[in-house]
Write an enzyme that holds these catalytic residues in place. Structure first.
Site, PDB file in Angstrom:
ATOM      1  N   HIS A 330       0.826  -1.200   0.000  1.00  0.00           N
ATOM      2  CA  HIS A 330       0.000   0.000   0.000  1.00  0.00           C
ATOM      3  C   HIS A 330       0.865   1.256   0.000  1.00  0.00           C
ATOM      4  CE1 HIS A 330      -3.187   2.806   1.565  1.00  0.00           C
ATOM      5  NE2 HIS A 330      -3.918   2.080   0.738  1.00  0.00           N
ATOM      6  N   CYS A 331       2.014   1.189   0.645  1.00  0.00           N
ATOM      7  CA  CYS A 331       2.887   2.351   0.788  1.00  0.00           C
ATOM      8  C   CYS A 331       3.537   2.773  -0.525  1.00  0.00           C
ATOM      9  CB  CYS A 331       3.984   2.060   1.806  1.00  0.00           C
ATOM     10  SG  CYS A 331       3.406   1.482   3.411  1.00  0.00           S
TER      11      CYS A 331
END
Length: 340
Positions: A330-331
């Protein structure tokens, strides 16, 4: 701000080209490039991907990503300090008429971390917004996309240690943050978590990003990182956050339903307690790109994700090299919603 499960136009990423993310040796660089490539190619099974790449790395990036994915992987050229697009890129929003906007949070290296540089990265949000054809919306507060999750209906999850960090927004109150986020994201209900996972407060951590702790999977439903082992410091964190979530209500007045997703069985690495998290996944058009860790709990977690996102195909990428560098899937990704 639309929820992550709303339809996407594409996903944005950034190419690892500098600093600690790339690593100190050729072997480190190969691992970083291969892992970012694996994520890009996994996302491109479901939707187009655009990667921001510094000029000197264009040909190298093309060699890695190749041109045989179901959806295209395009390149936009810009200089970079680092490769965490969730944090350096814009947070995309939609106007009532469907016009695309890109919120440009002030970026200062996760609160001015001693190892970070951000001269280039502080400009990436506006450059990506321009490339996406989005209206550029500057913010008055320091923040990153990994520090928030929304349900698309007015409710937001965030942590006190990020938004009120003296290195980010010195002297700010919750009211200050809520006013600006309400203006920019169209949210009116704020669920403040006290902190993030323990490892995230280490040298290369973010000081508590919510996107490894909890996320909405639909309005009224939160997926929570659940550390089962009492010897791990996040055992207490999980329980503190769960109690807070169960006592909260969303913008529609609903009590939240909380689903626990188990933390990996692996508890430590050479640096101490890990913050490996299956919460840190990306929802795509028809799919979910999730973290795996070659861990006995991988399959348990994938079953939770399949139940949380019915009708979506769940695929995995080994995220250990990402978490070694301070983040997860997600990062390094940022979704762009469909717009008018």
């Amino acid at each position: 701000m639309p929820a992550e499960w709303a339809d996407h136009e594409r996903t944005w990423m950034a190419w690892p080209s500098n600093g600690y993310t790339l690593g100190e040796t050729p072997a480190d660089a190969e691992i970083a490039r291969r892992t970012w490539t694996d994520v890009a190619r996994a996302v491109a099974r479901f939707e187009p991907v655009t990667i921001v790449v510094p000029p000197n790395d264009i040909h190298l990036c093309r060699e890695y990503i190749r041109n045989d994915t179901r959806h295209p992987i395009d390149i936009v050229i810009a200089d970079l300090d680092d490769a965490w697009m969730r944090d350096i890129g814009p947070t995309f929003v939609l106007a009532p008429d469907g016009e695309l906007g890109g919120v440009d949070w002030i970026f200062n290296g996760w609160g001015g971390q001693a190892w970070a540089t951000w001269g280039f990265d502080a400009r990436i949000a506006s450059q990506v917004a321009d490339a996406a054809g989005a209206h550029h919306i500057p913010s008055s507060i320091v923040g990153e996309g990994g520090g928030l999750h929304v349900d698309g209906e007015g409710t937001i999850l965030l942590t006190e240690t990020v938004q009120l960090d003296p290195g980010r927004n010195p002297g700010a109150t919750k009211g200050d943050i809520e006013s600006e986020m309400g203006r920019l994201l169209g949210v009116d209900t704020f669920i403040w978590l006290p902190r993030g996972l323990t490892r995230d407060y280490g040298e290369f951590g973010t000081r508590g990003h919510v996107d490894i702790v909890a996320t909405f999977t639909e309005p009224g439903h939160v997926l929570l990182h659940w550390q089962e082992d009492e010897s791990h410091p996040d055992h207490a964190v999980s329980r503190e956050v769960e109690a807070l979530l169960l006592a909260a209500t969303d913008s529609a007045g609903r009590s939240l339903e909380v689903t626990r997703i188990p933390a990996p069985r692996t508890l430590t690495d050479d640096e101490g307690p890990v913050d490996w998290s299956y919460v840190n996944h990306l929802v795509c058009n028809g799919g979910v790109v999730a973290c795996s860790f070659d861990d006995p709990h991988d399959e348990r977690a994938l079953e939770v994700l399949r139940e949380a996102y019915p009708g979506r195909e769940v695929v995995t990428v080994d995220a250990r090299p990402l978490f070694d560098r301070g983040g997860g899937i997600h990062c390094i990704t940022q979704q762009q919603p469909e717009s008018s």
